[in-house]
Every structure is written in structure tokens, then in C-alpha cells.
Design a protein around this motif. Structure first.
Motif, PDB file in Angstrom:
ATOM      1  N   TYR A   1       0.831  -1.204   0.000  1.00 59.72           N
ATOM      2  CA  TYR A   1       0.000   0.000   0.000  1.00 59.72           C
ATOM      3  C   TYR A   1       0.870   1.262   0.000  1.00 59.72           C
ATOM      4  N   LEU A   2       1.930   1.241   0.787  1.00 58.11           N
ATOM      5  CA  LEU A   2       2.837   2.389   0.844  1.00 58.11           C
ATOM      6  C   LEU A   2       3.559   2.572  -0.487  1.00 58.11           C
ATOM      7  N   ASN A   3       3.940   1.464  -1.130  1.00 59.30           N
ATOM      8  CA  ASN A   3       4.614   1.554  -2.425  1.00 59.30           C
ATOM      9  C   ASN A   3       3.694   2.145  -3.484  1.00 59.30           C
ATOM     10  N   LEU A   4       2.422   1.756  -3.448  1.00 63.90           N
ATOM     11  CA  LEU A   4       1.468   2.295  -4.412  1.00 63.90           C
ATOM     12  C   LEU A   4       1.339   3.808  -4.261  1.00 63.90           C
ATOM     13  N   ILE A   5       1.218   4.261  -3.018  1.00 65.07           N
ATOM     14  CA  ILE A   5       1.107   5.704  -2.771  1.00 65.07           C
ATOM     15  C   ILE A   5       2.389   6.429  -3.180  1.00 65.07           C
ATOM     16  N   LYS A   6       3.531   5.818  -2.884  1.00 68.23           N
ATOM     17  CA  LYS A   6       4.818   6.449  -3.163  1.00 68.23           C
ATOM     18  C   LYS A   6       5.129   6.504  -4.652  1.00 68.23           C
ATOM     19  N   GLU A   7       4.843   5.412  -5.371  1.00 70.27           N
ATOM     20  CA  GLU A   7       5.299   5.278  -6.751  1.00 70.27           C
ATOM     21  C   GLU A   7       4.302   5.783  -7.789  1.00 70.27           C
ATOM     22  N   ASN A   8       3.021   5.784  -7.463  1.00 66.62           N
ATOM     23  CA  ASN A   8       2.005   6.195  -8.437  1.00 66.62           C
ATOM     24  C   ASN A   8       1.510   7.596  -8.081  1.00 66.62           C
ATOM     25  N   LYS A   9       2.079   8.612  -8.704  1.00 68.44           N
ATOM     26  CA  LYS A   9       1.776   9.993  -8.323  1.00 68.44           C
ATOM     27  C   LYS A   9       0.333  10.390  -8.650  1.00 68.44           C
ATOM     28  N   ASP A  10      -0.222   9.839  -9.736  1.00 64.79           N
ATOM     29  CA  ASP A  10      -1.590  10.212 -10.096  1.00 64.79           C
ATOM     30  C   ASP A  10      -2.600   9.619  -9.126  1.00 64.79           C
ATOM     31  N   PHE A  11      -2.377   8.341  -8.737  1.00 64.77           N
ATOM     32  CA  PHE A  11      -3.251   7.775  -7.710  1.00 64.77           C
ATOM     33  C   PHE A  11      -3.073   8.524  -6.399  1.00 64.77           C
ATOM     34  N   ARG A  12      -1.820   8.842  -6.053  1.00 61.97           N
ATOM     35  CA  ARG A  12      -1.540   9.554  -4.801  1.00 61.97           C
ATOM     36  C   ARG A  12      -2.291  10.878  -4.753  1.00 61.97           C
ATOM     37  N   ARG A  13      -2.303  11.610  -5.840  1.00 62.30           N
ATOM     38  CA  ARG A  13      -2.992  12.907  -5.871  1.00 62.30           C
ATOM     39  C   ARG A  13      -4.502  12.743  -5.778  1.00 62.30           C
ATOM     40  N   LEU A  14      -5.025  11.728  -6.455  1.00 66.38           N
ATOM     41  CA  LEU A  14      -6.472  11.472  -6.379  1.00 66.38           C
ATOM     42  C   LEU A  14      -6.852  11.032  -4.968  1.00 66.38           C
ATOM     43  N   TRP A  15      -6.009  10.216  -4.353  1.00 63.51           N
ATOM     44  CA  TRP A  15      -6.254   9.744  -2.985  1.00 63.51           C
ATOM     45  C   TRP A  15      -6.198  10.904  -1.982  1.00 63.51           C
ATOM     46  N   ILE A  16      -5.224  11.783  -2.121  1.00 65.83           N
ATOM     47  CA  ILE A  16      -5.134  12.947  -1.224  1.00 65.83           C
ATOM     48  C   ILE A  16      -6.352  13.833  -1.400  1.00 65.83           C
ATOM     49  N   ALA A  17      -6.777  14.026  -2.645  1.00 67.62           N
ATOM     50  CA  ALA A  17      -7.966  14.850  -2.905  1.00 67.62           C
ATOM     51  C   ALA A  17      -9.187  14.255  -2.214  1.00 67.62           C
ATOM     52  N   GLN A  18      -9.369  12.939  -2.355  1.00 63.43           N
ATOM     53  CA  GLN A  18     -10.497  12.274  -1.706  1.00 63.43           C
ATOM     54  C   GLN A  18     -10.410  12.418  -0.191  1.00 63.43           C
ATOM     55  N   SER A  19      -9.216  12.213   0.364  1.00 62.51           N
ATOM     56  CA  SER A  19      -9.040  12.266   1.822  1.00 62.51           C
ATOM     57  C   SER A  19      -9.341  13.650   2.370  1.00 62.51           C
ATOM     58  N   VAL A  20      -8.847  14.685   1.677  1.00 61.79           N
ATOM     59  CA  VAL A  20      -9.057  16.058   2.134  1.00 61.79           C
ATOM     60  C   VAL A  20     -10.540  16.429   2.061  1.00 61.79           C
TER      61      VAL A  20
ATOM     62  N   SER B   1      -8.294   3.497  -0.133  1.00 65.72           N
ATOM     63  CA  SER B   1      -9.402   4.460  -0.152  1.00 65.72           C
ATOM     64  C   SER B   1     -10.367   4.216   1.002  1.00 65.72           C
ATOM     65  N   THR B   2     -10.720   2.938   1.233  1.00 64.89           N
ATOM     66  CA  THR B   2     -11.658   2.605   2.307  1.00 64.89           C
ATOM     67  C   THR B   2     -11.041   2.831   3.682  1.00 64.89           C
ATOM     68  N   ALA B   3      -9.770   2.438   3.838  1.00 65.99           N
ATOM     69  CA  ALA B   3      -9.095   2.643   5.127  1.00 65.99           C
ATOM     70  C   ALA B   3      -8.974   4.128   5.445  1.00 65.99           C
ATOM     71  N   SER B   4      -8.716   4.926   4.433  1.00 61.05           N
ATOM     72  CA  SER B   4      -8.615   6.384   4.636  1.00 61.05           C
ATOM     73  C   SER B   4      -9.947   6.952   5.091  1.00 61.05           C
ATOM     74  N   TRP B   5     -11.031   6.489   4.453  1.00 62.54           N
ATOM     75  CA  TRP B   5     -12.371   6.934   4.880  1.00 62.54           C
ATOM     76  C   TRP B   5     -12.589   6.585   6.349  1.00 62.54           C
TER      77      TRP B   5
ATOM     78  N   SER C   1     -10.931  23.306   2.369  1.00 62.98           N
ATOM     79  CA  SER C   1     -10.502  21.918   2.155  1.00 62.98           C
ATOM     80  C   SER C   1     -10.888  21.436   0.755  1.00 62.98           C
ATOM     81  N   TYR C   2     -12.020  21.910   0.255  1.00 63.87           N
ATOM     82  CA  TYR C   2     -12.434  21.536  -1.104  1.00 63.87           C
ATOM     83  C   TYR C   2     -11.528  22.172  -2.152  1.00 63.87           C
ATOM     84  N   VAL C   3     -11.038  23.368  -1.873  1.00 65.02           N
ATOM     85  CA  VAL C   3     -10.099  24.019  -2.796  1.00 65.02           C
ATOM     86  C   VAL C   3      -8.804  23.210  -2.871  1.00 65.02           C
ATOM     87  N   ILE C   4      -8.332  22.734  -1.715  1.00 59.58           N
ATOM     88  CA  ILE C   4      -7.120  21.898  -1.686  1.00 59.58           C
ATOM     89  C   ILE C   4      -7.352  20.609  -2.479  1.00 59.58           C
ATOM     90  N   SER C   5      -8.524  20.005  -2.291  1.00 63.12           N
ATOM     91  CA  SER C   5      -8.862  18.788  -3.029  1.00 63.12           C
ATOM     92  C   SER C   5      -8.847  19.054  -4.530  1.00 63.12           C
TER      93      SER C   5
END
Length: 428
Positions: A8-27, A148-152, A182-186
């Protein structure tokens, strides 16, 4: 522990587009929960009506449900990345607009703006869920949905608590402004992500220019493709009972445990933690994708049985444990059904399929809560026996799933394998 988290950490670290989408969802998810208590405080400030406080929940759910079919149509017809950006920015405006509620006479504005916020969320969610397969490999798709689910879950257990303290210390106006920001950051993180998408052909665009035609086409696609229809029913089947059970936890905390908001916070924390770890456990036990429809039925049954036990015990410790177990099963059900839908659904229909699933989920949740509240209000049953009834019937629904949906899934897989074998034989 670190070894188990490494994929899971490797996916977040290595895939920048998923990482950005995930951060947007989390925020944006954090903003949803962070500002909720400020909204409740404003309604309470200008009205002492319990009905008006409950009405905001109804408005939120109905806005999501009623707009979901059109939202899915938009997510398939237009650029999902741009849709998510605009949804975030407009949600920020809607949330900040609530600060202009300054009297009982302007309280209606809070309901209108909340409805707008949730209608925009109805567009954002299927657009986001439909985009995850396009920014990850098929091998990483399950990991992406578990993240995504764990972050929620984490955000659910912390967002409202932090929002409650912030509302008390900073005031509702400042909290709503922070929520809007927070929505602007997302939106910024979505803007920075590259999100591929297969677009409708010119012929499809012309054919579905009427939204009703596009929505009808999506429903027809779902009904005709039973291997997609089956996982799309999993969340709705679960929440038609689980929605009422989660609502009943509020009553349990007040009337059985006598712990008020503290007890509710602990029960909801157990719910959130269970939802987070459930998909990880489920994936370890059910490693093969062919068993995931079976997993859904077992998860629904197990969740019902765990709540049946919650209806029996009176200890806060045991309640927390069995609520955690119940929602671990629910979380496994959620991720497995989502991944199967993402894999099985054609990209140009994915938005409409996920919005239909969301529609079933919200209607089931609303129906479950209304029935439970009416039963309590009429005095037909008290809270503990009602939890046992809901849990028992949910367990039966899971058993019914195992004797109907699961065999159909196995038959489809067998036919698919035979078809593939015959095709290979002909080619040979």
C-alpha cells in the motif's frame, strides 16, 4: 507490520496520479465530517426543533439519491477530472455560503446549500471511483480501493471529533471557512493528476444527448450484464439493514449505555476501525477473485450475526468488539464489490453503474433508518430487541444471497471458462 503495509505504501509512493487522487479524496472527506457539527450547531442555534435537525439528514440523503442517476450520466459523458475539480470548487462555495445563515428566517438557506453540496458530491463520488482503475494497474486495483476505504475509516473516526472541538474553539463561521478551503485543496490535487478516460464515441454522444436516454442506456447495460448486476447489489443489500443498525447505535449510547456522545464516539470509532481493517483481512482469506461474490454473502451474514450479539450484550467493551467485527465484514463487502464493478464495467458506462449503486445504497440506508425510527416511535419494540431483529434478518439476507446470487456467479464463471476453452480449441 511494515512488511504487510509495504504494497500500500509503495502504491502511494510510486504512483503519483493515484496519490494525488487519494489525497484529494481524503481532504474532501475530512471536510465533509469536519464541518458537519458546525452545521448542526447552526440549526440548533436558530431552532430548538428536533424535526429540523433530523431534516438536514433527510435532505443530505435525498439529494444524493435523487441526483445520482443524472450524476452518473455526467461522469460518463464529460471529462471526469474536470467534473471533480468543478464539484470541489462549487462545494467549497456552498459550504462557505452557510455562514450567511444568521436567523431563523434565513435557516432555509442551510438546507438549500446542503442539498447543493450533496448533489455535487453525487457527481464527484462516481467520477472518482470510476477513475481509480484508470490511474492504477489491474494488479494494484484492490490495494488502491483498500487504501481508499481505510482512509475513509480513519477520517470518519477523527473528522467529526476534530470538527467538534474546532466548532467549540473557533466558532461555526471559521470552521465552515476551513471546510470550504478543504475543497479548494482537493481541487488542486485533482488538477495536478493525470486521469485517462475512454470517451464516448461521436455516435454515442449523439445518441445519448438526451440525459434520460443516457440514463436508460446505463440501466439497460446493468440489467443485461448480470455479472455486473450481482456485485452492484451487495452494498444495497447490506445497508438496507446496516443503515438502521448504525442509527440504533445512537439510541443504544443514550438509553442503554447512558454514555451520550462519549459512548457514541466509541461505538462509531469501532465502526470506522472495523471498516478499515476488514478489507485487508478479507483479501487474506479470500485471495481468489472468483470467490468474492461468495465473500459478499458471507460478509452480510457475519455482519448480521455480530449485530445480533450486540443486541444481547450490555457491556460497552463487548459492544465495541462486536461492532468492530460487524463493520470489518461490511468493509470487506464494500471493497470486493467495488473492485469487481471497476474490473467488469466498460469505462464508458462506469459512472452510470457506480451512481446506480450509490442510488441503491442511499435509498436502502434511508429506508432502513426511517423504519427503525418509526418502530421505536410507535413503541412496537425497544432498541435492543430491534437490533436483534435487524441483525437476524440481515443474517438471513446473507444466507439467501449465498443460495441465489452465489450459485449464479459460479454458473457464469463456469460458462465463461467453457466458452474460452472452446474458443482456444477452435483456434488450435
Amino acid at each position: 507490520m511494515t512488511k504487510n503495509l509495504r504494497p500500500y505504501l509503495n502504491l502511494i509512493k510510486e504512483n503519483k496520479d493515484f496519490r494525488r487522487l487519494w489525497i484529494a479524496q481524503s481532504v474532501s472527506n475530512f471536510g465533509d465530517w469536519f464541518g458537519l457539527l458546525a452545521l448542526y450547531a447552526i440549526i440548533g442555534r436558530y431552532s430548538d426543533s428536533e424535526f429540523l435537525l433530523g431534516l438536514i439528514i433527510v435532505v443530505k440523503m435525498l439529494s444524493l439519491a435523487l441526483f445520482s442517476p443524472f450524476a452518473g450520466y455526467l461522469a460518463d459523458r464529460f471529462n471526469r477530472r474536470k467534473l471533480m475539480i468543478w464539484c470541489d470548487l462549487l462545494r467549497g462555495v456552498a459550504v462557505v455560503g452557510i455562514i450567511f445563515v444568521d436567523s431563523a428566517a434565513t435557516l432555509w438557506l442551510a438546507y438549500v446549500l446542503t442539498a447543493v453540496q450533496m448533489m455535487l458530491s453525487a457527481v464527484f463520488e462516481p467520477a472518482k471511483t470510476s477513475s481509480i482503475p484508470n490511474v492504477t494497474s489491474e494488479g494494484n486495483l484492490t490495494n488502491a480501493n483498500i487504501i481508499s476505504t481505510a482512509s475513509w475509516s480513519i477520517i470518519f473516526t477523527t473528522g467529526m471529533a476534530i470538527g467538534g472541538f474546532a466548532t467549540e474553539w473557533l466558532g461555526t463561521t471559521n470552521v465552515l471557512i476551513l471546510d470550504g478551503f478543504s475543497y479548494v485543496i482537493s481541487a488542486w490535487f485533482v488538477y495536478r493528476a493525470v486521469i485517462p478516460q475512454k470517451r464516448l464515441s461521436k455516435e454515442e454522444m449523439y445518441r445519448t444527448r438526451n440525459p434520460l436516454k443516457g440514463i436508460k442506456e446505463g440501466l439497460s447495460y446493468l440489467v443485461k450484464n448480470r455479472h455486473i448486476l450481482r456485485p452492484s447489489l451487495a452494498k444495497g443489500t447490506s445497508t438496507v439493514f446496516l443503515g438502521g443498525l448504525v442509527y440504533l447505535l445512537i439510541i443504544v449510547s443514550e438509553e442503554v449505555l447512558m454514555m451520550g456522545s462519549i459512548g457514541l464516539g466509541l461505538l462509531y470509532a469501532a465502526r470506522g476501525f472495523g471498516t478499515g481493517i476488514g478489507p485487508i483481512i478479507g483479501r487474506r482469506i479470500f485471495r481468489e477473485e472468483k470467490d468474492w461474490v461468495l465473500l459478499m454473502g458471507l460478509a452480510i451474514t457475519f455482519c448480521g450475526v455480530m449485530y445480533l450479539v450486540v443486541g444481547v450484550v450490555n457491556s460497552i467493551g463487548l459492544m465495541l468488539l462486536f461492532v468492530l467485527f460487524a463493520h470489518a465484514a461490511s468493509g470487506a463487502n464494500w471493497v470486493s464489490s467495488t473492485v469487481l464493478l471497476q474490473k467488469r464495467t466498460q469505462d464508458t458506462f462506469r459512472g452510470r453503474i457506480f451512481s446506480t449503486e450509490w442510488l441503491l445504497f442511499t435509498i436502502g440506508n434511508s429506508f432502513s433508518v426511517v423504519i427503525a425510527s418509526l418502530i421505536l416511535e410507535s413503541g412496537i419494540m425497544t432498541v435492543k430487541p430491534l437490533i436483534m431483529v435487524y441483525g437476524g434478518v440481515m443474517a438471513l439476507a446473507g444466507i439467501l444471497w449465498s443460495f441465489t446470487i452465489t450459485p449464479n456467479e459460479k454458473a457464469w464463471r463456469l460458462n465463461t471458462q467453457q466458452g474460452t476453452s472452446n474458443a482456444k480449441s477452435k483456434n488450435f
